[in-house]
Design a protein around this motif. Structure first.
Motif, PDB file in Angstrom:
ATOM      1  N   LEU A 115       0.813  -1.195   0.000  1.00 39.83           N
ATOM      2  CA  LEU A 115       0.000   0.000   0.000  1.00 39.83           C
ATOM      3  C   LEU A 115       0.858   1.261   0.000  1.00 39.83           C
ATOM      4  CD1 LEU A 115      -2.717  -0.998   2.593  1.00 39.83           C
ATOM      5  CD2 LEU A 115      -3.118  -0.462   0.194  1.00 39.83           C
ATOM      6  N   VAL A 116       1.921   1.140   0.684  1.00 34.63           N
ATOM      7  CA  VAL A 116       2.750   2.325   0.842  1.00 34.63           C
ATOM      8  C   VAL A 116       3.518   2.656  -0.421  1.00 34.63           C
ATOM      9  CG1 VAL A 116       4.821   3.187   1.992  1.00 34.63           C
ATOM     10  CG2 VAL A 116       2.961   2.198   3.344  1.00 34.63           C
ATOM     11  N   SER A 117       3.912   1.637  -1.149  1.00 35.95           N
ATOM     12  CA  SER A 117       4.846   1.902  -2.242  1.00 35.95           C
ATOM     13  C   SER A 117       4.424   2.980  -3.236  1.00 35.95           C
ATOM     14  CB  SER A 117       5.255   0.609  -2.946  1.00 35.95           C
ATOM     15  OG  SER A 117       4.107  -0.135  -3.222  1.00 35.95           O
ATOM     16  N   PRO A 118       3.154   3.035  -3.656  1.00 33.85           N
ATOM     17  CA  PRO A 118       2.853   4.134  -4.579  1.00 33.85           C
ATOM     18  C   PRO A 118       3.110   5.498  -3.935  1.00 33.85           C
ATOM     19  CG  PRO A 118       0.834   2.954  -3.951  1.00 33.85           C
ATOM     20  CD  PRO A 118       1.988   2.169  -3.435  1.00 33.85           C
ATOM     21  N   ALA A 119       2.821   5.603  -2.663  1.00 32.62           N
ATOM     22  CA  ALA A 119       3.060   6.866  -1.977  1.00 32.62           C
ATOM     23  C   ALA A 119       4.545   7.161  -1.918  1.00 32.62           C
ATOM     24  CB  ALA A 119       2.494   6.806  -0.570  1.00 32.62           C
ATOM     25  N   GLN A 120       5.292   6.082  -1.682  1.00 33.60           N
ATOM     26  CA  GLN A 120       6.724   6.260  -1.546  1.00 33.60           C
ATOM     27  C   GLN A 120       7.331   6.789  -2.837  1.00 33.60           C
ATOM     28  OE1 GLN A 120       8.697   2.685  -0.541  1.00 33.60           O
ATOM     29  NE2 GLN A 120      10.541   3.757   0.007  1.00 33.60           N
ATOM     30  N   ALA A 121       6.763   6.329  -3.940  1.00 39.05           N
ATOM     31  CA  ALA A 121       7.285   6.787  -5.227  1.00 39.05           C
ATOM     32  C   ALA A 121       7.130   8.295  -5.368  1.00 39.05           C
ATOM     33  CB  ALA A 121       6.563   6.084  -6.353  1.00 39.05           C
ATOM     34  N   GLU A 122       6.128   8.839  -4.708  1.00 37.81           N
ATOM     35  CA  GLU A 122       5.910  10.270  -4.791  1.00 37.81           C
ATOM     36  C   GLU A 122       6.831  11.061  -3.863  1.00 37.81           C
ATOM     37  OE1 GLU A 122       1.866  11.284  -3.991  1.00 37.81           O
ATOM     38  OE2 GLU A 122       1.132   9.737  -5.350  1.00 37.81           O
ATOM     39  N   VAL A 123       7.413  10.314  -2.934  1.00 40.85           N
ATOM     40  CA  VAL A 123       8.213  11.007  -1.929  1.00 40.85           C
ATOM     41  C   VAL A 123       9.314  11.826  -2.587  1.00 40.85           C
ATOM     42  CG1 VAL A 123       9.936  10.680  -0.112  1.00 40.85           C
ATOM     43  CG2 VAL A 123       7.754   9.470  -0.017  1.00 40.85           C
ATOM     44  N   ASN A 124       9.344  13.035  -2.205  1.00 41.42           N
ATOM     45  CA  ASN A 124      10.362  13.904  -2.768  1.00 41.42           C
ATOM     46  C   ASN A 124      10.902  14.729  -1.614  1.00 41.42           C
ATOM     47  OD1 ASN A 124      11.927  14.977  -4.653  1.00 41.42           O
ATOM     48  ND2 ASN A 124      10.322  16.120  -5.718  1.00 41.42           N
ATOM     49  N   LEU A 125      12.172  15.011  -1.640  1.00 35.89           N
ATOM     50  CA  LEU A 125      12.714  15.837  -0.577  1.00 35.89           C
ATOM     51  C   LEU A 125      12.664  17.282  -1.027  1.00 35.89           C
ATOM     52  CD1 LEU A 125      15.846  14.186   0.995  1.00 35.89           C
ATOM     53  CD2 LEU A 125      13.577  14.442   1.958  1.00 35.89           C
ATOM     54  N   ASN A 126      12.025  18.083  -0.233  1.00 34.68           N
ATOM     55  CA  ASN A 126      11.968  19.497  -0.584  1.00 34.68           C
ATOM     56  C   ASN A 126      13.244  20.179  -0.079  1.00 34.68           C
ATOM     57  OD1 ASN A 126      11.225  22.020  -1.329  1.00 34.68           O
ATOM     58  ND2 ASN A 126       9.896  22.361   0.448  1.00 34.68           N
ATOM     59  N   ILE A 127      13.910  20.843  -0.961  1.00 33.28           N
ATOM     60  CA  ILE A 127      15.130  21.543  -0.544  1.00 33.28           C
ATOM     61  C   ILE A 127      15.012  23.009  -0.914  1.00 33.28           C
ATOM     62  CG2 ILE A 127      16.738  19.618  -0.547  1.00 33.28           C
ATOM     63  CD1 ILE A 127      17.471  20.448  -3.440  1.00 33.28           C
ATOM     64  N   ASN A 128      13.775  23.497  -0.836  1.00 31.72           N
ATOM     65  CA  ASN A 128      13.566  24.858  -1.301  1.00 31.72           C
ATOM     66  C   ASN A 128      13.109  25.840  -0.228  1.00 31.72           C
ATOM     67  OD1 ASN A 128      14.280  25.895  -3.659  1.00 31.72           O
ATOM     68  ND2 ASN A 128      12.635  24.942  -4.849  1.00 31.72           N
ATOM     69  N   SER A 129      13.453  25.553   1.011  1.00 26.04           N
ATOM     70  CA  SER A 129      13.017  26.496   2.044  1.00 26.04           C
ATOM     71  C   SER A 129      13.972  27.685   2.065  1.00 26.04           C
ATOM     72  CB  SER A 129      12.992  25.811   3.403  1.00 26.04           C
ATOM     73  OG  SER A 129      14.268  25.812   3.972  1.00 26.04           O
ATOM     74  N   PRO A 130      13.505  28.825   2.580  1.00 23.20           N
ATOM     75  CA  PRO A 130      14.393  29.997   2.633  1.00 23.20           C
ATOM     76  C   PRO A 130      15.676  29.706   3.408  1.00 23.20           C
ATOM     77  CG  PRO A 130      12.190  30.526   3.495  1.00 23.20           C
ATOM     78  CD  PRO A 130      12.183  29.084   3.141  1.00 23.20           C
ATOM     79  N   ALA A 131      15.552  28.893   4.466  1.00 18.55           N
ATOM     80  CA  ALA A 131      16.733  28.584   5.271  1.00 18.55           C
ATOM     81  C   ALA A 131      17.756  27.785   4.467  1.00 18.55           C
ATOM     82  CB  ALA A 131      16.323  27.815   6.519  1.00 18.55           C
ATOM     83  N   ILE A 132      17.249  26.789   3.752  1.00 20.46           N
ATOM     84  CA  ILE A 132      18.157  25.966   2.943  1.00 20.46           C
ATOM     85  C   ILE A 132      18.784  26.809   1.836  1.00 20.46           C
ATOM     86  CG2 ILE A 132      18.276  23.996   1.352  1.00 20.46           C
ATOM     87  CD1 ILE A 132      16.057  22.688   3.092  1.00 20.46           C
ATOM     88  N   ALA A 183      20.647  18.939   8.859  1.00 20.60           N
ATOM     89  CA  ALA A 183      19.584  18.950   9.870  1.00 20.60           C
ATOM     90  C   ALA A 183      18.340  19.649   9.338  1.00 20.60           C
ATOM     91  CB  ALA A 183      20.084  19.643  11.136  1.00 20.60           C
ATOM     92  N   GLU A 184      18.558  20.739   8.597  1.00 27.43           N
ATOM     93  CA  GLU A 184      17.426  21.524   8.123  1.00 27.43           C
ATOM     94  C   GLU A 184      16.635  20.766   7.055  1.00 27.43           C
ATOM     95  OE1 GLU A 184      16.238  24.140   9.428  1.00 27.43           O
ATOM     96  OE2 GLU A 184      14.748  24.725   7.930  1.00 27.43           O
ATOM     97  N   ILE A 185      17.332  20.052   6.191  1.00 28.94           N
ATOM     98  CA  ILE A 185      16.615  19.276   5.161  1.00 28.94           C
ATOM     99  C   ILE A 185      15.731  18.232   5.852  1.00 28.94           C
ATOM    100  CG2 ILE A 185      16.869  17.635   3.247  1.00 28.94           C
ATOM    101  CD1 ILE A 185      19.403  19.128   2.438  1.00 28.94           C
ATOM    102  N   ALA A 186      16.296  17.595   6.874  1.00 27.76           N
ATOM    103  CA  ALA A 186      15.523  16.588   7.602  1.00 27.76           C
ATOM    104  C   ALA A 186      14.309  17.223   8.277  1.00 27.76           C
ATOM    105  CB  ALA A 186      16.419  15.904   8.635  1.00 27.76           C
ATOM    106  N   ARG A 187      14.535  18.332   8.962  1.00 28.50           N
ATOM    107  CA  ARG A 187      13.451  19.003   9.683  1.00 28.50           C
ATOM    108  C   ARG A 187      12.398  19.529   8.714  1.00 28.50           C
ATOM    109  NH1 ARG A 187      17.401  21.825  13.414  1.00 28.50           N
ATOM    110  NH2 ARG A 187      17.632  23.084  11.564  1.00 28.50           N
TER     111      ARG A 187
END
Lengths: 198, 689
Positions: free
Chosen positions: A76-93, A156-160
């Motif tokens: 069940l999870v796998s389709p969702a996992q495929a969508e998982v994307n890491l956002n690296i676009n915060s002002p802090a990053i 740390a910020e990417i993780a948070r």
């Protein structure tokens, strides 16, 4: 992500323990992609683009070790996992990235001479002090210390920012591999406790 | 060198002994194919002796002279003395010449003078023109009944060559150490040494060294192109060495991790007087002095054993704190919040250090410190500061003219405290004026305990600070109201500032309470602020007029929970704003406000159900509200209740005309939302379709 969360919530009743286990699925492939994007920006175009070692294998290995009760959930999870994307676009990053990019101009010559090397944990260190003119020694020490602080803050910020502070070490580890992989020819990196040159 | 000298004398004497058997004749020439003894082997020796009025003229030559190690083999040896006198145990040569070739020492042409009285055990020897590569050494030595003095002058002596020269006399350990260090220098040196038998009694060395370069294997201790003048006096008795020394280094650059010294720019003078007990390896510097222009002058005492310092006492003075900081302090904090400071002022300090214990006191005069990144500053710091690891109590009495923390200006104040055992304790309450308010700190305690690093805590009271000044400083829209707070405890530990209790913000006729405030790495590369904020009964009329948003009347409640600011920008929170159930007040909303809300809430996808919209200035509403759950740059939005396809942001009600504003977009890009808000604030007026 949302689906993942929803699934976690709705299946929580009978899979309370598995919900915790879900966090194992660190999106390794997305993390590599994110790392490469940041590295390319910080280091500029000079870096080599190398075929990536993507990591579905990593996760499938994990899957097999899970109890059968989990298999349904994984499916069940796998389709969702495929969508998982890491956002690296915060002002802090973005701010960290800009600082690192600017600093790279100053660090670059010292990577070239081998004075600075890439460590196996995604940081940098003074490898060959004698390759740095005396008057620049403390500047280089400061640059290294500041770069490492920014790198740690970045991991740390990417993780948070992606809602998983516990991913920090995975992200750091991913970056460690990608920095080395993207390093230009002649740069030094640490592997298995010894120094090697690209 | 004395060994060489002795052997040279032995050689001279031996050669002279050879001539004794032929004294009665005016000129004698002897040829010996091989002369061999236990310590000496001479090949093809030719000696000519001529009797002259002034004495004997002796010329001797040998193809090869094999001496005992460490001298080894000399080739093409020529010895000449035109005025040799030899009378009843007295041997004199006023002007002699000795030439030879040696594998290490090269071709030598040495002029010598010998004066020897064997009976009185008195010998004098002068050697001039000993060549050491490009350099030259002259030696004058006296020996009398076991006592000796020597005067050695060297010019342009290359240290590396000298090391080569003496390497045969060193132990393997010393050689390994030398080979790891890369040392070079050119020296002009004069040494007067005296002694008895094997024992050195005194040395008086004056030297000028140029082109000094050295480096250890790791590059942590390096000197380049240094120039120095040294004067050293040494007195030695059976167990103790006493010395006085002055060293001035006035050219080149050096690095002693982490200190970098540009000596060409700022020469350093070091002088010391001390003693060394050689059997127990203990040393003591009774008077130590270090000077580097205006940046630092230090005097003091040091004690140690072998290479280990055991205690130190220093009095320091700096008329230029900036160069003291840049040269001697900054390098110890790379990358920290203390690594990029602008400093001015003067200071005096006393430092006492023993293994695992230290204490210092500092007198500051007009010291200003400014962080280059603008995170903090303090102006005109005056008074006394101290620190101790011991039980002794040191007073702290500091005052300053002004300061700032994270762009918040603080006026001058005075700190009275005591330091003991790594802790500061206030002896008087500290009040820090902030704009028109004041932060009072009670029970302030700061400790620097071992591995945990710095920790501090205090209880505080923030008396009302006007928000209009504060908001303009923070670059916010001007807010009316007051910020105040009772703070049961503020603590700092592991780079986190935690504020227990609540800060109270009285703005827009309501109250805003900030709780669970936590600040991680406030001066780090990415400061993180966490808080929970509860807002009660803000007056929308005041709020909307402040932000020029159109006009809304009524009250509003809200909360911003799980707030996280990263680098002072919001990146995460769960926020809800809603008309309160109880006593919501008169609720009207103007056309312009409606339009603005619809723009913010989703732009074209928000639908206005406006009825006779164009005819009315304002409308009544039942409820107004919006929630945003910010995460990962996406705001999950919701309103006061669900509508058919979306959610109500404004739910009409009460006396007509009333209005509904419905939002359909559930996920809004946060940066875009901010941009829209800004656009609304900048737009001139309502656009009604």
């Amino acid at each position: 992500m949302r689906l993942l969360k929803w699934l976690m919530g709705s299946t929580a009743g009978f899979m309370l323990i598995s919900c915790v286990t879900i966090n194992i699925y660190f999106p390794a492939a997305a993390a590599e992609k994110a790392a490469d994007r940041i590295i390319e920006d910080v280091w500029g175009r000079e870096v080599q683009t190398q075929p990536k070692s993507t990591s579905p294998e990593d996760t499938s290995e994990l899957k097999q070790t899970l109890p059968i009760a989990m298999q349904l959930l994984n499916w069940l999870v796998s389709p969702a996992q495929a969508e998982v994307n890491l956002n690296i676009n915060s002002p802090a990053i973005n701010a960290l990235q800009a600082k690192m990019k600017q600093r790279h101009e100053q660090l670059h010559p010292f990577y070239q001479t081998g004075a600075i090397g890439l460590t196996s944990n995604g940081l940098i260190t003074l490898r060959e002090a004698s390759a740095v003119p005396l008057k620049d020694r403390n500047t280089v020490n400061t640059l290294i210390a500041e770069e490492n602080q920014d790198r740690k803050a970045l991991y740390a910020e990417i993780a948070r920012a992606n809602g998983h502070p516990e991913w920090e070490s995975d992200i750091q580890e991913t970056f460690a591999r990608r920095w080395i992989s993207n390093a230009a020819k002649g740069w030094w990196f640490q592997q298995g406790g010894s120094w090697q040159q690209k | 060198m004395p060994v060489n000298t002795r052997n040279v004398i032995a050689l001279v004497v031996l050669l002279l002994v050879v001539t004794t058997s032929v004294r009665a004749i005016e000129q004698v020439a002897i040829q010996i194919g091989l002369w061999s003894s236990e310590q000496l082997e001479i090949s093809d020796l030719q000696v000519e002796i001529t009797l002259k009025s002034a004495g004997l003229a002796v010329t001797a030559s040998a193809r090869k002279v094999q001496l005992v190690e460490p001298i080894g083999q000399l080739t093409n040896v020529k010895l000449r003395c035109d005025t040799l006198r030899w009378l009843s145990g007295q041997l004199d040569c006023q002007a002699g010449q000795l030439d030879f070739t040696h594998a290490q020492w090269g071709n030598q042409q040495i002029t010598f003078k010998v004066h020897s009285r064997a009976e009185e055990q008195s010998y004098q020897l002068t050697l001039n023109g000993i060549r050491i590569e490009q350099g030259r050494v002259d030696l004058q030595a006296n020996y009398q009944q076991g006592k000796w003095q020597a005067d050695l002058t060297g010019q342009q002596i290359e240290l590396a060559v000298l090391v080569n020269f003496v390497s045969t006399y060193l132990t393997e350990q010393q050689l390994t150490m030398l080979s790891q260090w890369n040392v070079n220098a050119k020296a002009d040196i004069n040494a007067k040494i005296s002694g008895q038998q094997q024992q050195l009694n005194s040395a008086d060395v004056v030297g000028k060294l140029t082109n000094i370069g050295f480096s250890d294997p790791s590059g942590s201790y390096v000197g380049e192109q240094l120039a120095a003048e040294i004067a050293l006096q040494l007195q030695v008795d059976s167990s103790t060495w006493n010395w006085q020394q002055t060293l001035t280094i006035d050219d080149g650059q050096a690095y002693f991790e982490p200190i970098f010294l540009d000596l060409a720019e700022q020469p350093v003078t070091i002088h010391s007087e001390g003693r060394f007990a050689k059997d127990v390896l203990q040393w003591q510097v009774n008077r130590f002095g270090l000077e580097q222009g205006e940046s630092v002058q230090a005097t003091g005492q040091l004690q140690g054993k072998a290479l280990q310092l055991t205690s130190l006492q220093l009095a320091l003075n700096s008329d230029d704190v900036d160069s003291l900081y840049k040269g001697w302090l900054q390098p110890f904090f790379p990358g920290s919040s203390l690594s990029r400071l602008q400093t001015t002022g003067q200071l005096k300090a006393d430092v006492q250090w023993q293994t695992e214990q230290y204490q210092f006191t500092m007198d500051l005069h007009s010291v200003s410190i400014t962080d280059e990144a603008g995170r903090f500053s303090i102006e005109k710091l005056d008074g006394q500061l101290g620190w101790t690891t011991q039980a002794a109590v040191l007073p702290i009495d500091l005052s300053w003219q002004s300061a700032s923390v994270l762009s918040l200006p603080l006026s001058g104040s005075k700190l009275m405290a005591e330091v003991s055992q790594n802790q500061i304790r206030l002896t008087d309450n500290l009040s820090v004026p902030i704009l028109d308010g004041e932060l009072s700190l009670n029970n302030f305690q700061l400790s620097l305990a071992g591995e945990q690093g710095m920790q501090w805590q205090f209880q505080g009271l923030l008396s009302p600070v006007s928000m209009d000044q504060l908001s303009s400083l923070m670059g916010w829209p001007e807010l009316q109201g007051k910020l105040s707070g009772m703070i049961p405890n503020v603590s700092y530990r592991d780079e986190v500032i935690t504020v227990d209790g609540a800060l109270l913000l009285k703005i827009f006729d309501g109250t805003t309470v900030i709780r669970d405030l936590r600040l991680q790495q406030p001066f780090g590369s990415l400061p993180q602020l966490y808080a929970n904020i509860d807002i009660s009964r803000l007056d929308l009329q005041t709020l909307t007029s402040t932000f020029d948003f159109g006009n809304i009347s009524g009250k509003i409640d809200g909360k911003i929970h799980n707030l996280r600011l990263s680098n002072w920008e919001p990146v995460q929170f769960d926020a809800v704003f809603m008309t309160p159930e109880k006593d919501p007040g008169r609720r009207r909303i103007s056309q312009r406000a409606v339009n603005n809300i619809s723009q913010v809430g989703g732009g074209p996808s928000a639908i206005l159900s406006r009825g006779f919209m164009g005819l009315f200035e304002d409308f009544s509403y039942q409820k107004i509200g919006l929630s945003c759950r910010l995460m990962n740059s996406v705001c999950q939005m919701d309103g006061v209740e669900a509508s058919e396809q979306g959610y109500y942001i404004v739910k009409g009600g009460g006396l007509p005309p009333w209005i509904n504003v419905v939002g359909y977009t559930r996920e809004v890009d946060w940066p875009e939302l901010i941009a829209r808000l800004k656009a609304v604030r900048q737009s001139d007026g309502p656009v009604i379709q």
